[in-house]
Design an enzyme around this catalytic site. Sequence first.
Site, mmCIF file in Angstrom:
data_model
loop_
_atom_site.group_PDB
_atom_site.id
_atom_site.type_symbol
_atom_site.label_atom_id
_atom_site.label_comp_id
_atom_site.label_asym_id
_atom_site.label_seq_id
_atom_site.Cartn_x
_atom_site.Cartn_y
_atom_site.Cartn_z
ATOM 1 N N GLU A 53 50.530 10.041 -20.089
ATOM 2 C CA GLU A 53 51.325 9.518 -19.143
ATOM 3 C C GLU A 53 51.932 10.904 -18.000
ATOM 4 O OE1 GLU A 53 52.748 7.040 -22.502
ATOM 5 O OE2 GLU A 53 51.745 8.924 -22.144
ATOM 6 N N CYS A 76 55.954 6.800 -25.368
ATOM 7 C CA CYS A 76 56.983 7.066 -26.545
ATOM 8 C C CYS A 76 58.484 7.428 -25.898
ATOM 9 C CB CYS A 76 56.678 8.609 -27.216
ATOM 10 S SG CYS A 76 56.700 9.803 -26.057
ATOM 11 N N ALA A 155 24.253 8.627 -47.244
ATOM 12 C CA ALA A 155 22.734 8.367 -46.711
ATOM 13 C C ALA A 155 21.790 8.087 -47.837
ATOM 14 C CB ALA A 155 22.506 9.759 -46.055
ATOM 15 N N SER A 169 17.128 15.881 -52.314
ATOM 16 C CA SER A 169 17.933 14.854 -51.161
ATOM 17 C C SER A 169 17.697 15.276 -49.887
ATOM 18 C CB SER A 169 19.364 14.790 -51.854
ATOM 19 O OG SER A 169 19.781 16.105 -51.362
ATOM 20 N N ARG A 185 31.897 15.091 -38.429
ATOM 21 C CA ARG A 185 32.793 15.997 -39.434
ATOM 22 C C ARG A 185 33.538 16.743 -38.511
ATOM 23 N NH1 ARG A 185 27.338 17.887 -41.892
ATOM 24 N NH2 ARG A 185 27.115 16.603 -43.606
ATOM 25 N N THR A 197 27.821 18.134 -55.166
ATOM 26 C CA THR A 197 27.728 17.964 -53.764
ATOM 27 C C THR A 197 27.819 19.172 -53.144
ATOM 28 O OG1 THR A 197 28.213 15.516 -53.606
ATOM 29 C CG2 THR A 197 27.942 16.830 -51.563
ATOM 30 N N ASP A 201 24.921 20.922 -51.210
ATOM 31 C CA ASP A 201 24.894 20.920 -49.616
ATOM 32 C C ASP A 201 25.833 21.602 -48.942
ATOM 33 O OD1 ASP A 201 22.994 18.831 -50.071
ATOM 34 O OD2 ASP A 201 24.312 17.066 -50.233
ATOM 35 N N LEU A 205 28.437 21.598 -44.707
ATOM 36 C CA LEU A 205 29.750 21.423 -44.388
ATOM 37 C C LEU A 205 30.513 22.400 -43.286
ATOM 38 C CD1 LEU A 205 31.025 20.767 -48.132
ATOM 39 C CD2 LEU A 205 30.409 19.379 -46.416
ATOM 40 N N SER A 251 34.666 5.769 -57.643
ATOM 41 C CA SER A 251 36.088 5.832 -57.813
ATOM 42 C C SER A 251 36.889 5.517 -56.558
ATOM 43 C CB SER A 251 36.413 7.491 -58.238
ATOM 44 O OG SER A 251 35.968 7.665 -59.645
#
Length: 311
Positions: A53, A76, A155, A169, A185, A197, A201, A205, A251
């Site tokens: 705004e 706000c 995936a 993989s 990401r 992982t 991999d 990251l 989990s």
Amino acid sequence: MNKNELYMDIALKLAQKSIGKTSPNPMVGAVIVKNNKIIARGFHQKAGGAHAEIEALKQAGKNAKNADLYVTLEPCCSFGKTPPCTDAIIKAGIKRVFVAAKDVNPLNNCKGIKILKRNNIKVITGILENRSRRLNEIFEKYITTGMPFVILKMAQTLDGKIATKSRQSKWITCEKSRKYVHKLRRQVDAVMVGANTARIDKPWLKDSKMKIIVHNKKKNKKVNLRQLLKNLGKKQVTSILCEGGGTLAWSLLHENLVDKVLFFVSPKIIGGKNAITSVEGAGISNLDDAIKLKDISINKIGDDVLIEGYL
């Protein structure tokens, strides 16, 4: 679309420009209209910066008097890193304010709307509300619970495998899907992975702003994921992309910690009972207890299919 929806659509598209840049604040866009013409535009570009705004009001200058303001989130009314937007709107002489969604932040939550109305400004709410809420789903979860918004990404092949029996993989999904995930990401605050992982991999990251690798020093003792998320929330981590294996996925799902799932399904079949599946753990015994998704969308990305849904 009617006239009000068209202007709000423009404001929402402005808000989208700051995806991944405003955390822990929401993404907000604003346009100012006078005599059926847009005279100013603004969006919240980064946390701590001017709100949408204010950006629009500065651009409009004196022309803001008796104009209409379209904003994707309730203005706000509290002091934070910047002064209340309601004060600036009143001072500028805005005649009407059109709001997509009310702010669920307890500090505001309809208070801004009430202040504007008390100052003889007409307020119209609910214009393209669902789009605004979906845009700020991360903010709404975080500001009301103190917990990060958790996205579970997988995936997998057509038969639900994320790796072969020899743990190969790369690559299950196509290049377009992988580019989509790289972009994702960059939009979240953190990436959560399991130890396996991380070892396999880790180069993947590099796109994330923050990485989380969780382990427990005590052998065979599981990490308390709920407490971990609470602790991350206290550090203003508002969103997490989980890219762990099947055990971590189960989990999180089993403990009702997942908000959204993204399953990239590749038209490949690996087979083999010893191949790694996307969700492992104990699983369920009764089919009626299966975890069900809602608000499902299905899109094709290259040769893959992306199934997206909420829990």
